[in-house]
Design a protein around this motif. Structure first.
Motif, mmCIF file in Angstrom:
data_model
loop_
_atom_site.group_PDB
_atom_site.id
_atom_site.type_symbol
_atom_site.label_atom_id
_atom_site.label_comp_id
_atom_site.label_asym_id
_atom_site.label_seq_id
_atom_site.Cartn_x
_atom_site.Cartn_y
_atom_site.Cartn_z
ATOM 1 N N ALA A 174 33.923 36.394 -13.287
ATOM 2 C CA ALA A 174 35.356 36.620 -13.519
ATOM 3 C C ALA A 174 35.902 35.627 -14.533
ATOM 4 C CB ALA A 174 36.111 36.517 -12.195
ATOM 5 N N VAL A 175 35.454 34.392 -14.462
ATOM 6 C CA VAL A 175 35.899 33.388 -15.441
ATOM 7 C C VAL A 175 35.431 33.770 -16.833
ATOM 8 C CG1 VAL A 175 35.685 30.976 -16.127
ATOM 9 C CG2 VAL A 175 36.021 31.562 -13.720
ATOM 10 N N ILE A 176 34.172 34.218 -16.947
ATOM 11 C CA ILE A 176 33.630 34.603 -18.260
ATOM 12 C C ILE A 176 34.404 35.786 -18.844
ATOM 13 C CG2 ILE A 176 31.604 35.619 -19.387
ATOM 14 C CD1 ILE A 176 29.867 33.931 -17.548
ATOM 15 N N ARG A 177 34.824 36.703 -17.995
ATOM 16 C CA ARG A 177 35.573 37.863 -18.467
ATOM 17 C C ARG A 177 36.948 37.489 -19.003
ATOM 18 N NH1 ARG A 177 34.007 43.101 -16.533
ATOM 19 N NH2 ARG A 177 32.138 43.049 -15.204
ATOM 20 N N ARG A 178 37.594 36.451 -18.393
ATOM 21 C CA ARG A 178 38.987 36.153 -18.701
ATOM 22 C C ARG A 178 39.160 35.046 -19.725
ATOM 23 N NH1 ARG A 178 38.810 38.263 -13.773
ATOM 24 N NH2 ARG A 178 40.536 39.610 -13.087
ATOM 25 N N VAL A 179 38.212 34.159 -19.856
ATOM 26 C CA VAL A 179 38.348 33.051 -20.789
ATOM 27 C C VAL A 179 38.039 33.536 -22.201
ATOM 28 C CG1 VAL A 179 37.471 30.789 -21.448
ATOM 29 C CG2 VAL A 179 37.823 31.349 -19.036
ATOM 30 N N ASN A 180 38.940 33.226 -23.122
ATOM 31 C CA ASN A 180 38.762 33.665 -24.519
ATOM 32 C C ASN A 180 37.923 32.642 -25.277
ATOM 33 O OD1 ASN A 180 38.988 35.095 -26.864
ATOM 34 N ND2 ASN A 180 41.069 34.418 -27.350
ATOM 35 N N PHE A 181 36.638 32.616 -24.936
ATOM 36 C CA PHE A 181 35.678 31.726 -25.580
ATOM 37 C C PHE A 181 34.610 32.606 -26.230
ATOM 38 C CE2 PHE A 181 31.894 28.816 -25.186
ATOM 39 C CZ PHE A 181 32.301 27.942 -26.180
ATOM 40 N N PRO A 182 34.405 32.483 -27.571
ATOM 41 C CA PRO A 182 33.515 33.437 -28.271
ATOM 42 C C PRO A 182 32.166 33.658 -27.615
ATOM 43 C CG PRO A 182 34.653 32.059 -29.857
ATOM 44 C CD PRO A 182 35.012 31.517 -28.502
ATOM 45 N N PRO A 183 31.434 32.614 -27.168
ATOM 46 C CA PRO A 183 30.121 32.898 -26.556
ATOM 47 C C PRO A 183 30.198 33.696 -25.261
ATOM 48 C CG PRO A 183 30.223 30.624 -27.300
ATOM 49 C CD PRO A 183 31.608 31.174 -27.393
ATOM 50 N N PHE A 184 31.405 33.860 -24.670
ATOM 51 C CA PHE A 184 31.546 34.653 -23.451
ATOM 52 C C PHE A 184 31.691 36.150 -23.743
ATOM 53 C CE2 PHE A 184 33.434 30.971 -20.733
ATOM 54 C CZ PHE A 184 32.187 30.357 -20.765
ATOM 55 N N HIS A 185 31.626 36.525 -25.002
ATOM 56 C CA HIS A 185 31.807 37.928 -25.384
ATOM 57 C C HIS A 185 30.561 38.425 -26.116
ATOM 58 C CE1 HIS A 185 36.059 37.785 -24.259
ATOM 59 N NE2 HIS A 185 36.093 36.592 -24.840
ATOM 60 N N ASN A 187 30.230 40.613 -28.477
ATOM 61 C CA ASN A 187 30.343 40.801 -29.926
ATOM 62 C C ASN A 187 29.901 39.548 -30.688
ATOM 63 O OD1 ASN A 187 31.321 43.380 -29.601
ATOM 64 N ND2 ASN A 187 33.457 42.731 -29.521
ATOM 65 N N TRP A 188 30.212 38.379 -30.119
ATOM 66 C CA TRP A 188 29.829 37.134 -30.801
ATOM 67 C C TRP A 188 28.310 37.042 -30.910
ATOM 68 C CZ3 TRP A 188 27.107 32.679 -29.507
ATOM 69 C CH2 TRP A 188 27.270 31.589 -30.363
ATOM 70 N N TRP A 189 27.610 37.395 -29.845
ATOM 71 C CA TRP A 189 26.143 37.352 -29.868
ATOM 72 C C TRP A 189 25.577 38.433 -30.790
ATOM 73 C CZ3 TRP A 189 23.612 33.426 -27.609
ATOM 74 C CH2 TRP A 189 24.284 32.671 -26.642
ATOM 75 N N MET A 190 26.202 39.629 -30.799
ATOM 76 C CA MET A 190 25.705 40.705 -31.648
ATOM 77 C C MET A 190 25.827 40.348 -33.120
ATOM 78 S SD MET A 190 24.567 42.891 -29.540
ATOM 79 C CE MET A 190 24.264 44.252 -30.651
ATOM 80 N N ARG A 191 26.969 39.760 -33.504
ATOM 81 C CA ARG A 191 27.111 39.335 -34.905
ATOM 82 C C ARG A 191 26.103 38.245 -35.251
ATOM 83 N NH1 ARG A 191 32.686 39.623 -33.596
ATOM 84 N NH2 ARG A 191 32.712 37.359 -33.295
ATOM 85 N N ARG A 192 25.852 37.392 -34.310
ATOM 86 C CA ARG A 192 24.891 36.313 -34.544
ATOM 87 C C ARG A 192 23.487 36.874 -34.761
ATOM 88 N NH1 ARG A 192 24.598 30.838 -33.517
ATOM 89 N NH2 ARG A 192 22.523 30.044 -32.974
ATOM 90 N N TYR A 193 23.121 37.890 -33.968
ATOM 91 C CA TYR A 193 21.780 38.457 -34.084
ATOM 92 C C TYR A 193 21.647 39.360 -35.305
ATOM 93 C CZ TYR A 193 20.877 36.723 -29.383
ATOM 94 O OH TYR A 193 20.697 35.925 -28.296
#
Length: 677
Positions: A174-185, A187-193
């Motif tokens: 739940a924290v990962i879903r609500r916190v606006n931290f790029p590695p928690f999403h 899309n950030w990992w997909m762009r990185r890969y």
């Protein structure tokens, strides 16, 4: 087993309790065995956690039970976000350090997971993929009883923490879903890969050697620490620490082996996958044959070449379909072109062969590339090039012929003009001369009537010049001169009509005048020759209106056709078919017929009763430079030019109707009005 230990002083020390419990079974080796089992279980448990937990989180994310960030996979197939969460939880356990509670909480968590699995099967028992839901319910009830009894035996606090552990994981989610931290999403990992990774160390061998040295130094360091520990502890516990050292070094060795070999294994696997992918998706046929030429492998593209499945190709020799190949591949040319018969059609294949040596055997890779369309295009190009050369040659000859006709027309027009002036002068003065002579003859007759007995000198001169004959023949002489002048005038008019220099553009003209002018020019060839009959021209003119055409070019067609007809008749005359006194065959003749059809088409037929044209010759009759005449007598362009003038310039047709011994007829059909097309 810990409950079997009766010494209360051991408290919750897992190692001492296990040693005390196993002492009756293993005796003096109990300590070493327990040390080995604990270290092995710890190491294997760590490996199990690293292997399974990320996959469980990945599947939960795919089923949308937890955040989608845990469903992200790297290019190498690593569950980095899920592995990171697993590492964080393991570090929490490590920092906590209470082995007894960690074991209890961990087992409760795993047990609860299985309970939830069977609960889910029971709740979704209506789905077809769920088998034996009642059994799942029974197992769930049994697991509830075991959890309650075992949990109370471990302690209610451990049971409570174990039950709260999955809730804690859900809280982290739940924290990962609500916190606006790029590695928690995700899309950030997909762009990185998707982005190309930045390589800081280009030489991977240096990096691997460096990490290998670090791991070895760490292993030596751990060994040194254990050596120091050996010196401080009693001799009775030294073998236990040795077991721990041995297992730790073994684990480090496994890590070293994995680190040094895993990149190569991954690289080999990626290369194999890339090769298999290219082998599968390649549009060219790829075959792998052994040293006997027997097909071992074939990619899917070969089915379009041979018309059978790749599996059916295996075990057969390649020269079964490509017979030009010899039996042994080592004698095959590295690059060649072969013909393959497929569905009744020939395919041209470009064959590329490369050997692939192995330690125990030899293989050859054969690549098949269909170049049928390329060969057809090359053939069409060569044909087009030859056709263009032929057309260029024809065009040059036609240009020369046109220049000749133009020069001839200018010459004819010039001669006609130069002749026309004096002829007009002569023809215009003949009437006056005739009148003057008639007056003089009348005066002479008056003298004869009034002076019947002239002097002797006049009588002698009268007899010398035969005055009576002169007076009778002079009017006839003037009349014949007038006929000759009129004939010259007609010839000049015919020459001018044939040349048509003032009619280079299309205009309405009298077709019959053009035919008559052409016949007048060729009249000398129609007259009888020694021992030969004359050529008779029969005109069957229809009632034609003025026809829109290029008069000069159309006269050129008439000239070519009539000249060919005269040539054919002269050939017959030369062969004696129409000799003087022969009564078997009719006299040589040319028949010209014209008419206007109901579709406003002008039809002109020019026929002769000559020897005729064979069918094989008729097939090439209108081709440029084709002639049956001797060298120097014909260029082979007359009928070709005539065909182009009729079909292209006048949008009509030119047809030859002939048979050996039955004469030849050329039929010209042109529209009455070119503008109406």
């Amino acid at each position: 087993m810990m409950r079997l230990a009766t010494d209360s002083s051991l408290k919750d020390n897992a190692f001492l309790n296990l040693v005390a419990a196993s002492q009756p079974f293993w005796g003096k080796s109990a300590a070493i065995s327990v040390s080995f089992l604990l270290v092995a279980a710890s190491l294997l448990g760590s490996a199990t956690v690293v292997s399974n937990c990320p996959r469980i989180l990945y599947q939960l994310a795919l089923d949308k039970h937890i955040s989608s960030v845990f469903s992200v996979v790297s290019r190498r197939g690593v569950f980095v976000p899920a592995l990171t969460l697993t590492l964080v939880l393991c570090l929490i356990y490590l920092i906590w350090g209470d082995v007894a509670r960690i074991v209890a909480i961990g087992n409760v968590g795993w047990f609860v997971s299985f309970m939830l699995l069977h609960l889910g099967l029971w709740l979704r028992r209506d789905r077809p993929e769920v088998l034996f839901p009642r059994i799942s319910l029974a197992i769930l009830l049994l697991e509830v009883v075991v959890l309650v009894v075992g949990g109370l035996a471990w302690g209610w606090l451990n049971l409570l923490i174990g039950l709260l552990f999955p809730i804690g994981v859900m809280g982290i989610d739940a924290v990962i879903r609500r916190v606006n931290f790029p590695p928690f999403h995700a899309n950030w990992w997909m762009r990185r890969y998707k982005s190309r990774p930045v390589v800081f160390i280009k030489d991977s061998v240096v990096l691997q050697v460096s990490i290998l040295i670090f791991l070895l130094c760490s292993a030596v360091g751990v060994g040194w620490l254990f050596g120091v520990k050996f010196n401080k502890v009693a001799t009775a516990g030294g073998e236990n620490l040795f077991v721990v050292l041995l297992m730790t070094v073994a684990f480090v060795g496994v890590a070293i082996a994995c680190w040094t070999s895993l990149p190569q294994v991954v690289a080999i696997a990626e290369a194999r996958e890339a090769a298999e992918h290219l082998f599968t998706v390649a549009q060219d046929g790829i075959l792998v044959v052994n040293d006997q030429g027997i097909i071992q492998q074939a990619n899917p593209a070969t089915e379009s070449f041979f018309g059978i499945k790749p599996s059916e190709l295996q075990g057969n020799h390649l020269n079964k379909w490509l017979p030009a190949l010899v039996y042994y591949p080592e004698e095959w040319t590295k690059r060649s072109e072969q013909t393959l018969l497929h569905n009744g059609k020939n395919k041209i294949l470009e064959i590329s062969i490369s050997d692939r040596p192995h330690q125990d055997f030899q293989e050859y890779v054969v690549i098949l590339h269909d170049i049928t369309q390329r060969k057809q295009a090359e053939q069409i190009l060569r044909y087009s090039e030859a056709q263009l050369r032929q057309e260029a040659k024809q065009l040059a000859s036609q240009l020369v012929q046109s220049e000749k006709m133009s020069s001839l027309g200018q010459l004819v027009a010039g001669v006609a003009h130069e002749i026309n002036n004096p002829v007009n002068f002569i023809y215009g003065n003949i009437n006056y001369a005739n009148q003057y002579i008639q007056d003089l003859l009348g005066l002479l007759q008056l003298y004869q009537q009034n002076y019947p007995n002239p002097v002797t000198e006049i009588q002698e001169e009268t007899e010398a010049i035969d005055l009576d004959f002169l007076m009778a023949d002079l009017p006839n002489l003037l009349a014949s001169m007038k006929v000759g002048a009129e004939r010259i005038t007609e010839i000049v008019l015919s020459l001018r009509n044939f040349s048509r220099l003032d009619e280079a553009e299309m205009k309405a003209v009298n077709i019959h005048e053009g035919i008559d002018s052409t016949l007048l020019i060729l009249e000398h060839r129609l007259k009888p020759k020694s021992n030969y009959l004359p050529i008779e021209v029969i005109k069957e003119y229809g009632d034609l209106p003025l026809v829109e055409c290029y008069a000069g070019q159309l006269n050129q067609v008439f000239m070519n056709l009539l000249a060919n007809a005269i040539d054919a008749l002269e050939e017959g005359l030369g062969n004696g078919e129409w000799g003087v006194g022969e009564k078997v065959l009719p006299a040589p003749q040319i028949r010209i017929y014209t008419k206007l059809t109901s579709e406003n088409q002008v039809v002109i037929r020019i026929a002769d009763n000559g020897t005729g044209i064979p069918e094989k010759v008729q097939e090439h009759l209108f081709e440029p430079f084709f002639t049956t005449k001797p060298v120097g007598k014909g260029t082979g362009l007359g009928l070709s030019i005539s065909y182009q003038i009729i079909t292209q310039k006048h949008r009509g047709t030119l047809q030859c109707i002939s048979a050996p011994g039955q004469g030849t007829e050329f039929v010209i059909v042109i529209p009455l009005n070119q503008q109406a097309i």
